[in-house]
Every structure is written in structure tokens, then in C-alpha cells.
Write a protein that holds these residues in place. Structure first.
Motif, PDB file in Angstrom:
ATOM      1  N   LEU A  37     -12.995  -6.322 -11.546  1.00  0.00           N
ATOM      2  CA  LEU A  37     -12.438  -5.086 -10.970  1.00  0.00           C
ATOM      3  C   LEU A  37     -10.951  -5.065 -11.280  1.00  0.00           C
ATOM      4  N   ASP A  38     -10.489  -3.996 -11.959  1.00  0.00           N
ATOM      5  CA  ASP A  38      -9.111  -3.943 -12.474  1.00  0.00           C
ATOM      6  C   ASP A  38      -8.361  -2.793 -11.799  1.00  0.00           C
ATOM      7  N   GLY A  39      -7.282  -3.152 -11.037  1.00  0.00           N
ATOM      8  CA  GLY A  39      -6.458  -2.137 -10.370  1.00  0.00           C
ATOM      9  C   GLY A  39      -5.115  -1.935 -11.032  1.00  0.00           C
ATOM     10  N   SER A  40      -4.965  -2.392 -12.292  1.00  0.00           N
ATOM     11  CA  SER A  40      -3.665  -2.277 -12.961  1.00  0.00           C
ATOM     12  C   SER A  40      -3.316  -0.839 -13.313  1.00  0.00           C
ATOM     13  N   GLY A  41      -4.274   0.061 -13.195  1.00  0.00           N
ATOM     14  CA  GLY A  41      -3.983   1.470 -13.466  1.00  0.00           C
ATOM     15  C   GLY A  41      -3.300   2.180 -12.304  1.00  0.00           C
ATOM     16  N   SER A  42      -3.002   1.450 -11.201  1.00  0.00           N
ATOM     17  CA  SER A  42      -2.321   2.061 -10.056  1.00  0.00           C
ATOM     18  C   SER A  42      -0.871   2.372 -10.423  1.00  0.00           C
ATOM     19  N   LEU A  84     -10.191 -10.465  -0.533  1.00  0.00           N
ATOM     20  CA  LEU A  84     -10.688 -11.207  -1.692  1.00  0.00           C
ATOM     21  C   LEU A  84      -9.572 -11.662  -2.625  1.00  0.00           C
ATOM     22  N   SER A  85      -8.508 -10.846  -2.758  1.00  0.00           N
ATOM     23  CA  SER A  85      -7.443 -11.198  -3.718  1.00  0.00           C
ATOM     24  C   SER A  85      -6.217 -10.341  -3.425  1.00  0.00           C
ATOM     25  N   THR A  86      -5.030 -10.875  -3.801  1.00  0.00           N
ATOM     26  CA  THR A  86      -3.766 -10.099  -3.738  1.00  0.00           C
ATOM     27  C   THR A  86      -3.232  -9.835  -5.145  1.00  0.00           C
ATOM     28  N   GLN A  87      -4.096 -10.041  -6.150  1.00  0.00           N
ATOM     29  CA  GLN A  87      -3.730  -9.745  -7.516  1.00  0.00           C
ATOM     30  C   GLN A  87      -4.192  -8.336  -7.873  1.00  0.00           C
ATOM     31  N   SER A  88      -3.790  -7.872  -9.048  1.00  0.00           N
ATOM     32  CA  SER A  88      -4.170  -6.521  -9.464  1.00  0.00           C
ATOM     33  C   SER A  88      -5.656  -6.431  -9.807  1.00  0.00           C
ATOM     34  N   GLY A  89      -6.322  -7.573 -10.080  1.00  0.00           N
ATOM     35  CA  GLY A  89      -7.732  -7.566 -10.410  1.00  0.00           C
ATOM     36  C   GLY A  89      -8.456  -8.718  -9.745  1.00  0.00           C
ATOM     37  N   VAL A  90      -9.819  -8.596  -9.646  1.00  0.00           N
ATOM     38  CA  VAL A  90     -10.620  -9.634  -9.029  1.00  0.00           C
ATOM     39  C   VAL A  90     -12.000  -9.586  -9.676  1.00  0.00           C
ATOM     40  N   ARG A  91     -12.661 -10.783  -9.818  1.00  0.00           N
ATOM     41  CA  ARG A  91     -14.003 -10.844 -10.378  1.00  0.00           C
ATOM     42  C   ARG A  91     -14.994 -11.035  -9.222  1.00  0.00           C
ATOM     43  N   VAL A  92     -16.094 -10.226  -9.229  1.00  0.00           N
ATOM     44  CA  VAL A  92     -17.102 -10.277  -8.164  1.00  0.00           C
ATOM     45  C   VAL A  92     -18.485 -10.374  -8.796  1.00  0.00           C
ATOM     46  N   SER A  93     -19.427 -10.928  -8.042  1.00  0.00           N
ATOM     47  CA  SER A  93     -20.806 -11.081  -8.518  1.00  0.00           C
ATOM     48  C   SER A  93     -21.822 -10.481  -7.552  1.00  0.00           C
ATOM     49  N   THR A  94     -21.348  -9.743  -6.569  1.00  0.00           N
ATOM     50  CA  THR A  94     -22.229  -9.143  -5.564  1.00  0.00           C
ATOM     51  C   THR A  94     -22.085  -7.639  -5.583  1.00  0.00           C
ATOM     52  N   ALA A  95     -23.217  -6.953  -5.567  1.00  0.00           N
ATOM     53  CA  ALA A  95     -23.170  -5.493  -5.524  1.00  0.00           C
ATOM     54  C   ALA A  95     -22.618  -5.030  -4.198  1.00  0.00           C
ATOM     55  N   GLY A  96     -21.908  -3.897  -4.198  1.00  0.00           N
ATOM     56  CA  GLY A  96     -21.355  -3.354  -2.970  1.00  0.00           C
ATOM     57  C   GLY A  96     -20.153  -2.478  -3.242  1.00  0.00           C
ATOM     58  N   ARG A  97     -19.519  -2.030  -2.178  1.00  0.00           N
ATOM     59  CA  ARG A  97     -18.349  -1.147  -2.259  1.00  0.00           C
ATOM     60  C   ARG A  97     -17.098  -1.988  -2.005  1.00  0.00           C
ATOM     61  N   TYR A  98     -16.130  -1.929  -2.921  1.00  0.00           N
ATOM     62  CA  TYR A  98     -14.910  -2.709  -2.831  1.00  0.00           C
ATOM     63  C   TYR A  98     -13.717  -1.766  -2.698  1.00  0.00           C
ATOM     64  N   THR A  99     -12.695  -2.210  -1.940  1.00  0.00           N
ATOM     65  CA  THR A  99     -11.523  -1.373  -1.639  1.00  0.00           C
ATOM     66  C   THR A  99     -10.270  -2.034  -2.178  1.00  0.00           C
ATOM     67  N   LEU A 100      -9.448  -1.196  -2.859  1.00  0.00           N
ATOM     68  CA  LEU A 100      -8.124  -1.627  -3.331  1.00  0.00           C
ATOM     69  C   LEU A 100      -7.065  -0.890  -2.519  1.00  0.00           C
ATOM     70  N   GLN A 101      -6.161  -1.639  -1.861  1.00  0.00           N
ATOM     71  CA  GLN A 101      -5.028  -1.050  -1.152  1.00  0.00           C
ATOM     72  C   GLN A 101      -3.756  -1.440  -1.879  1.00  0.00           C
ATOM     73  N   VAL A 102      -2.977  -0.400  -2.284  1.00  0.00           N
ATOM     74  CA  VAL A 102      -1.713  -0.610  -3.002  1.00  0.00           C
ATOM     75  C   VAL A 102      -0.586  -0.148  -2.092  1.00  0.00           C
ATOM     76  N   SER A 103       0.442  -1.028  -1.853  1.00  0.00           N
ATOM     77  CA  SER A 103       1.537  -0.733  -0.926  1.00  0.00           C
ATOM     78  C   SER A 103       2.875  -0.777  -1.651  1.00  0.00           C
ATOM     79  N   ASN A 104       3.856   0.076  -1.172  1.00  0.00           N
ATOM     80  CA  ASN A 104       5.263   0.004  -1.583  1.00  0.00           C
ATOM     81  C   ASN A 104       5.918  -1.015  -0.687  1.00  0.00           C
ATOM     82  N   ALA A 105       6.393  -2.121  -1.244  1.00  0.00           N
ATOM     83  CA  ALA A 105       6.929  -3.212  -0.441  1.00  0.00           C
ATOM     84  C   ALA A 105       8.173  -2.812   0.339  1.00  0.00           C
ATOM     85  N   LEU A 106       8.925  -1.746  -0.125  1.00  0.00           N
ATOM     86  CA  LEU A 106      10.156  -1.362   0.562  1.00  0.00           C
ATOM     87  C   LEU A 106       9.905  -0.346   1.665  1.00  0.00           C
ATOM     88  N   THR A 107       9.102   0.690   1.383  1.00  0.00           N
ATOM     89  CA  THR A 107       8.885   1.750   2.388  1.00  0.00           C
ATOM     90  C   THR A 107       7.672   1.474   3.270  1.00  0.00           C
TER      91      THR A 107
END
Length: 886
Positions: A567-572, A589-612
Motif C-alpha cells: 500500500l503506497d501513500g506517497s501520492g499524498s 500498522l506503520s508510520t511510513q508512507s507505505g506498508v505491505r499487508v497480506s490480509t484482505a480488508g479496508r485500510y486507512t491512511l492519515q496524513v498530518s501537517n506536523a506544524l498546524t
């Protein structure tokens, strides 16, 4: 005369149920089971032990062991009763010694003597005394020592012969055993002598030694007779009653004997407060309530009072009569009680007592109540407002208005002022004015519209003039809201006290100088001061929310060839980005931009502005390849018949997956056909593999074939000319059989039935064959043997005179009899004179030769009992008479 009791000293009375005898009439033996002496339950009862002293009675040889306990005593577990004789006596002392002297004893079965025991009831659970020696039964004197007897208690006396022997027995009393009387009363009757009507009451007397029944009388009428020393009742009518208790031990001590009854006088009381009338139920403080009661219980012992309590239940006033007036200077809810009580028994109330201290549930009193409310008119003046009439520099024309809220006896009804200028409704605020400030203070008398005596007064002082405004207000400094600092503080300043109002975005309002807001935009502070002076100032709250845009990438698929995905979130997009991946359960599961998973399901990516602190989320779905083998449709056939091993599994369809498919049964490769035959019963695992290598395991069970079993007897025996029933059964429903056939045919009533019959003319051998609808076969063989009728002859006359004809009495039969289990002969008194067991029929040497104990018996009629064992295992019993002639 044998069997009659002989008494040498005194006249005695025996009593059991309805049996009453004098000493001349008491039968001392049990000859046929109907006499009262035969059983413990019907044993004649002597009123005193002394009446047993000197008794002489003859035991009987009549055997009836079922009328006594076995064992007779717990200390002799092998003892048993044979020909018991029963008597009972009433004890009038606690310690007693009895002596039993047997004489003129008759032997039986090589034994002679008596065994004696005494029990406290006919359940035989406890022996009071016992004298038994089964190893050395003798005719010696038996001594019974008893302690701890209950005075007036009945005890049951057993005399039994050893192995059925019998004697004449004399009973002696050693010492004395008290008088036939009931102990006198030493305590009075206990119980409530002043009860109330309808209240349950219990009265109790002491338990008297020797008493068996207590008789309870009310005014001379018997109301209860039992062994209980207590009497429970509910008095239903008031009045004075005499309660007396007498004791008896019928028929030994009748109720007319001492002691005399013990009595108590009962005064039954009744209270009724009647009906309470209070008018009106809602009053002003200046009014009085009219209170009266009617229908109450009058009389010299009943008092009727009127009680008034406040909201806490405290008595605040007391009217020592059945009616009166009441008023108070304190508003609130009160309760009026009509109180009726018995003088000297009930609680006498006083002012200051709580009403809960009067308990009419346990005392002779009655309370009825009604609530009343005393209210006053109260007026509240508020919102005195100055109006400068548009001339800020001329206070002479300034006017004012005010609000008045009046509360009174009934919300919603009307009030007015004495001068008629003000009016309104209780509970609703009324606006009054305008009035000139220069005219000074105002005075009004307000009263209820219908009850002028309910009134109050108000005074209104005018406010200061409002034509000059010199106040000031400041809304303070602006600030910034972002995703971290989500609120801002508004800090206003005013030159003097007043009413303040903040307003702003989103219909925001607040009424304090300092408040907190969460939206950006312009905020306005308005100050309302005296003399209708109003000022407004504003402040701006800015917004800084640099929110990133999360992009979790496209949905992905997991299948047999690709067991995990990245799962790749680098397009954020956004500034100062921080990443957090989590699953459907919220697990990080991870604090990196991407993570590898082997289980079917719905995954959530939360992207935050560290200053605001602003963030956004996106979701990605990981799915299993839907086109994989998911279901198998198959035909499963069980084994046809037991041990044929011809079960089958045939795959007809596979739902899901990509062809071609291959099949493996229990780990053995079977190719693409999916058909498996000649399978024995059992569990099987089938694995299906599709064209891309995805597999599916499923399970099948081959059922066991029909284990057809045929059951019927291998041989039956019929008496010649008789009809016999033949029953065969199978372990499956008969409706499942396709064929039933007996051979040879034409002999049975039905050659194609499981249940049939045959008439015994000659012996046969049959073969039964049954076929199940699946083709399973079972057979069984049956032999039918035809035998002659059973013939039994027992003579009714024989002549043991030595002439060689009819010299013996025995049983004659044909070969259908196996054994004579027992042959017994009795004389006309029921005495056994001959017995032979376990011998063959037709054997005269085992029969009776007309003698008893080596002596010839005189001619006469005797009864016999024969128990005969047939060759088929059945036992038949024959009874009758045989005449002995010489």
C-alpha cells in the motif's frame, strides 16, 4: 380355653381405635390374622401399666411374619418374627421394668422359646427394650428395663415364638409406675388479652405430662381439639370473651377428670375513624379550613381526635373532638387526620410527635387523612427599564417600565391591583408602564381576583434618568486559530458595569466580557448600560489551516499467486507531512508512507501537517480474488449393503476458480474426472485445484450400507392341537422390504408375513428369507415342535393301610412335568403335618404316608398345597382337599 387371657387381680380396659374390652373378653392369641392382637396397628391399648401386671395369655402357632419387624432388634440383625402377638400400654412413669415368664411351650422346627421387644410406635424404627437370643432361644424369663419413657405415651409390646414355637406367657410389672392422671396447670394462658378485630392472635398453654389432647373453648363452645398446645385465631367481632383450655387422655383420662380448665378473659376492640371531610382543600393564609368526621366508632373506650401535620409528618395542631376549624400563618402542604383509638391501648398523640409513631398496623386504632394547602400571594418586580424618549439631553421626559410576576393559590387564575390599573394571571410575568421617572416611587396593593382577602403589596423605585451616556467598551486584540490551537479567547473591557453581548459567526452569542470561540471571523461586543446607553466594538479572529491531502493509492487484490500487496501513500500532497497506516480495527500498522499487508480488508491512511496539526484521511480496499474455488456440488452415494464397499463420490460442478480442475481424494491424485467409485464407508477429504493453482478442500462421508438383520426364535414348542403365534422382526422398517417368504409354503396362515401363526398338528422346520428393496438378503431358521397336553392328577382320597393300594398321597403326571417343587399337607387348624420338596412326580416313596412325627393320624380331611414345575419353565400351583381313610 386356649388363646384367652386370664387376669387374676383386677378388671382392665383395653382401647385401640374403637376396640374396648374387659379382661374377661380379651383374646390373647392370633389364630387367623383378623384378631386385633395380630398387628401392631390394632394392638389393644391398656390405660395403665398395672393392668398388664399378672396377665397370662396363650400364644398361637399361626404364622404371620409380615405383622412384625425383621430384624426384631438392631442388636440382633438375624432375628425375625414368626407368630407375633401384640399388646400396648400407656406409661405413667419414666422408668419401668417388666418380666415375661413363658411356660407350657411347644417346639417347632427344633426350637422353643420366646423373643420379646417393645417399640415407641408401629414403624419399628426404635426399640425401647429388647430381649432376643437367636443363637440360644430358650424358655427362660425375659426382663425388659426401660428408661426415659414419656408420661402418657403409648408403647407397643411384641411377644414372638422362636421359629414359630409357642407358649403361655405371664407378664409381671416390677415395682410401680405412677398414677393414671394428668399433671396440674402451673402457668397461665399466654397471648394478647386485648386484641383488635381482624388481627391474628396466638394463645399458648404449657405442655402437661400425661395429656394427649387439648380442648379450646370460647364462651363454653369447643373451637379446637388437637395435640397442639397453641390456638391461632382472628377475632371478627368486638366484645368480651372467655377462652378456656382443658386437657384429656381419652379414654384413660377423660376431659371431665382433673385438671380443671385454665381460662383467660379476652377483650376484643375495634376502631374506625369513619369519613373525614375537609373544606376547602386549597386556602389563603387568612382562611380557615372546616374539618369534620362522621361514621366513626363512638363509645367510652374509643377516642376520636383531629390531627394536623406539616409536610414532614410532624403534628402541628390537635383538635380533641370530631370536628373543628384550622388556620395557619405559614404556607405549605398539610395533612388532616381523623384518628380513632382505644383508650388505654392505642397511642395518645401530642403536638410535636411524628405521625409515623402511630402504628395502626399493630395497635387498635384507625387513621384516615386528607391533604390541604395554605398559599399566599407573592409579587416579584424585575426588569425596571429607563426610556429617554429620544431626548438624550432632557431627563425630564424619561419614563420607565417594569415587569411583575405574581404567584398565588392557583396558577392560571387572575389577580389585579386595588386601583384597577394592574392585572394579570398567576405564574405569568406582566409588563407595566410607562411611568415618569420624575413622578417618584410607585405603590400598589395586589389581591386575588375572586378572594380580595388574599393580597400583597409592592413598591417600585424608578431608575436613574438615561438621557446622558458617558460609558465606553473595548473588544480587545485579535488572534489566530489553527488545527492545534483550535480556540481563541475574546477579552473585552468596559468602563462600568452593564449587560454585555458577544455575537459572531455561526450565530455565536455570549453574555460575559471574556469568552472562548472556535470559528474565525468578526466578533462584536455590545454593552448595555444604565439610562439605555449602548456601545459596540469588534475584533477579528483569523484562520491558518494548511491541510494536506491523503492518497492511499488504488484498491488491490490478493490471490493464490500474490499473497501480499504494498500500500503506497506517497501520492499524498501537503507540507510537513506525517503518515499513519491502520487497519479496520484501528490498529497502527506503520508510520511510513507505505506498508505491505497480506490480509484482505479496508485500510486507512492519515496524513498530518506536523506544524498546524491539520490532517486528512483516505482509504484503500484490499480484496481476495473473487474468482477462486468456493463451492463444490457433488453426488454422494452410500454403500448399498453392508460390506459391499460400493460407495461413490461424483463431482458435478465447481463454483469459482479457473478451469481446468484436478481432484485428489485423501491425498491420492485422481486426475480431472472427479468420479470416485467402489468406496468403503468412511470420511473422505477431497482437494480441488484450479488452473492457476488455487485449492479448495471439502469433506464427504460415505454412509454404511444396509446391515439387514432378521430376528426370531430358533425353536418354539406347541401343545398338540393348539395355535401358536410366530413373530419375526427386522432392523429396518418392514415397508422397506421387497420380499418376505416362508418355506415350505402352505403350512403357516401367511407365507409372506413377518407375523404369522401355525396350528400344532406335527413338527416342522421353516426357512424365512427377507429381501430389502436395495437387494440385501437375510435368512433365519425356525423349528416348530408339537408336544402333548400336560396331564396332572392329584388324588382326593388315599388309604395308608398297607394293602399296597393308595397307600401314599403324591402327584401323578405325564412327561410334561419336570419337577414337584413343593408338596405340603395341613390339618384343619392350619398346622403343617407333611412337606416334601424338589422331587419327581409319580414317585410314591416321596409322598405322604398319613403319619406326623412317626405317629399315624386319625382319618379326616386335610388340605394340600402343590407347586409344580413344567418342562417349559412355567410353574403352576394346585390347592385342594384330600381325605385320609383307614
Amino acid at each position: 380355653m386356649p388363646g384367652r387371657i386370664h387376669i387374676s387381680l383386677k378388671l382392665s380396659i383395653l382401647c385401640t381405635g374403637f376396640w374396648f374390652f374387659t379382661s374377661q373378653d380379651i383374646l390373647g392369641q392370633c389364630t387367623d390374622g383378623t384378631q386385633p392382637e395380630c398387628a401392631c396397628e390394632t394392638a389393644p391399648v391398656l390405660c395403665t401399666v398395672d393392668e398388664l401386671d399378672g396377665y397370662v395369655f396363650s400364644m398361637s402357632s399361626y404364622m404371620h411374619p409380615w405383622d412384625g419387624p425383621s430384624p426384631i432388634c438392631s442388636s440382633s440383625p438375624s432375628s425375625q418374627t414368626n407368630n407375633p402377638t401384640w399388646f400396648a400400654f400407656t406409661a405413667w412413669c419414666t422408668n419401668l421394668t417388666l418380666r415375661a415368664r413363658p411356660r407350657n411351650c411347644h417346639w417347632n422346627q427344633g426350637a422353643v422359646g420366646v423373643q420379646i421387644a417393645i417399640y415407641d410406635d408401629c414403624t419399628f424404627q426404635h426399640e425401647v427394650a429388647c430381649d432376643i437370643d437367636v443363637q440360644d432361644c430358650n424358655t427362660g424369663t425375659k426382663v425388659l428395663n426401660m428408661t426415659g419413657l414419656t408420661i402418657g405415651g403409648v408403647y407397643y409390646f411384641l411377644v414372638d415364638g422362636c421359629l414359630g414355637s409357642y407358649c403361655d406367657v405371664t407378664i409381671d410389672v416390677v415395682g410401680v409406675c405412677g398414677a393414671e392422671e394428668i399433671s396440674p396447670w402451673t402457668m397461665p394462658v399466654t397471648g394478647d388479652a386485648d386484641p383488635c378485630v381482624g388481627s391474628p392472635v396466638s394463645y399458648t398453654v404449657e405442655s402437661l405430662d400425661g395429656a394427649a389432647a387439648y380442648h379450646w373453648f370460647v364462651d363454653g363452645v369447643l373451637v379446637q381439639q388437637s395435640a397442639a398446645t397453641s390456638f391461632d385465631t382472628i377475632w371478627t367481632n368486638p366484645g368480651t370473651y372467655q377462652l378456656c383450655i382443658d386437657a384429656s387422655h381419652d379414654p384413660c383420662v377423660p376431659v371431665t377428670d382433673a385438671p380443671s380448665p385454665v381460662c383467660i378473659t379476652i377483650n376484643v376492640h375495634q376502631s374506625d375513624a369513619g369519613t373525614l371531610i375537609v373544606s376547602p382543600s386549597t386556602l389563603c393564609l387568612t382562611e380557615r379550613a372546616d374539618i369534620s368526621s362522621a361514621g366513626y366508632t363512638p363509645g367510652p373506650e374509643n377516642a376520636q381526635l383531629i390531627l394536623i401535620t406539616d409536610a414532614t409528618g410532624t403534628i402541628v395542631d390537635l383538635i380533641n373532638a370530631s370536628s373543628g376549624l384550622y388556620s395557619t400563618g405559614t404556607t405549605g402542604m398539610y395533612t388532616v387526620y381523623a384518628y380513632n383509638f382505644i383508650v388505654g391501648v392505642g397511642t395518645v398523640p401530642v403536638i410535636g410527635m411524628n405521625i409515623d409513631e402511630i402504628d395502626c398496623g399493630t395497635g387498635c386504632c384507625d387513621l384516615v387523612s386528607q391533604a390541604i394547602t395554605f398559599q399566599s400571594i407573592t409579587a416579584f418586580v424585575s426588569n425596571i427599564v429607563c426610556n429617554n424618549n429620544g431626548t438624550d439631553n432632557d431627563p425630564a421626559d424619561d419614563t420607565f417600565t417594569f415587569d411583575v410576576l405574581v404567584t398565588g393559590p392557583a396558577a392560571g387564575t387572575a389577580w389585579r391591583s386595588s386601583d384597577g390599573t394592574l392585572q394579570g394571571v398567576y405564574g405569568i410575568s406582566s409588563n407595566c408602564g410607562p411611568y415618569l421617572i420624575s413622578a417618584g416611587s410607585l405603590y400598589f396593593d395586589l389581591h386575588d381576583y375572586d378572594i380580595p382577602t388574599c393580597s400583597t403589596s409592592i413598591t417600585i423605585d424608578p431608575p436613574a434618568v438615561c438621557s446622558v451616556c458617558n460609558q465606553s467598551i473595548d473588544a480587545g486584540q485579535g488572534s489566530i486559530i489553527d488545527c492545534i490551537n483550535t480556540t481563541a479567547i475574546l477579552s473585552g473591557v468596559a468602563s462600568q458595569a452593564g449587560q454585555y453581548t458577544w455575537s459572531g459567526p455561526g450565530m455565536f452569542t455570549a453574555n460575559t466580557l471574556i469568552t472562548t470561540v472556535s470559528d474565525s471571523g468578526w466578533y462584536y461586543l455590545t454593552g448595555d448600560f444604565a439610562a439605555q446607553c449602548t456601545f459596540t466594538d469588534s475584533v477579528y479572529i483569523s484562520l491558518d489551516k494548511d491541510t494536506p491531502v491523503a492518497n492511499a493509492g488504488p484498491d488491490q487484490v490478493i490471490d493464490c499467486n500474490q499473497p501480499d500487496v504494498y500500500l503506497d501513500g506517497s501520492g499524498s500532497a501537503g507540507n510537513n507531512l506525517q503518515f499513519e497506516w491502520s487497519d479496520l480495527n484501528g490498529t497502527l500498522l506503520s508510520t511510513q508512507s507505505g506498508v505491505r499487508v497480506s490480509t484482505a480488508g479496508r485500510y486507512t491512511l492519515q496524513v498530518s501537517n506536523a506544524l498546524t496539526g491539520c490532517d486528512s484521511t483516505d482509504h484503500v480496499q484490499v480484496m481476495l480474488n473473487p474468482n477462486i474455488p468456493g463451492e463444490v456440488i457433488a453426488n454422494v452415494a452410500p454403500e448399498n449393503c453392508d460390506e459391499e464397499n460400493n460407495g461413490m463420490i461424483e463431482i458435478t460442478a465447481v463454483i469459482g476458480g479457473i478451469p481446468p480442475y484436478t481432484y485428489s481424494l485423501n491425498g491420492m491424485m485422481a486426475g480431472p474426472s472427479g468420479r470416485f467409485t467402489d468406496l468403503p464407508p468412511g470420511d473422505y477429504t477431497l482437494q480441488i485445484t484450479d488452473g492457476i493453482g488455487c485449492t479448495l478442500d471439502t469433506f464427504f462421508t460415505i454412509g454404511q450400507g444396509i446391515d439387514l438383520q432378521l430376528t426370531m426364535p430358533s425353536i418354539i414348542e406347541l401343545i398338540v392341537g393348539h395355535k401358536g403365534l410366530i413373530e419375526a422382526s427386522v432392523n429396518v422398517p418392514a415397508s422397506d422390504l421387497s420380499s418376505i417368504q416362508w418355506s415350505p409354503g402352505g403350512v403357516l396362515t401367511c407365507d409372506t408375513c413377518l407375523i404369522t401363526s401355525i396350528t400344532g398338528t406335527s413338527s416342522y422346520s421353516f426357512l424365512l428369507t427377507v429381501v430389502h428393496e436395495r437387494g440385501c438378503v437375510a435368512t433365519a431358521e425356525l423349528d416348530v415342535n408339537v408336544v402333548p397336553e400336560t396331564e396332572i392328577y392329584i388324588p382326593n382320597v388315599f388309604s395308608p393301610n398297607g394293602d399296597g393300594l393308595n397307600d401314599y398321597f403324591t402327584v401323578y403326571t405325564n412327561q410334561r412335568v419336570s419337577l414337584i417343587n413343593a408338596l405340603r399337607v395341613f390339618d384343619r387348624w392350619g398346622n403343617l403335618v407333611f412337606e416334601q420338596q424338589q422331587f419327581y412326580p409319580n414317585d410314591e416313596s416321596k409322598g405322604w404316608d398319613g403319619t406326623f412325627r412317626g405317629k399315624q393320624l386319625v382319618p379326616g380331611v386335610f388340605t394340600y398345597y402343590a407347586e409344580i414345575l413344567l418342562v417349559d419353565g412355567h410353574t403352576e400351583v394346585f390347592k385342594g382337599d384330600v381325605t385320609l381313610v383307614r
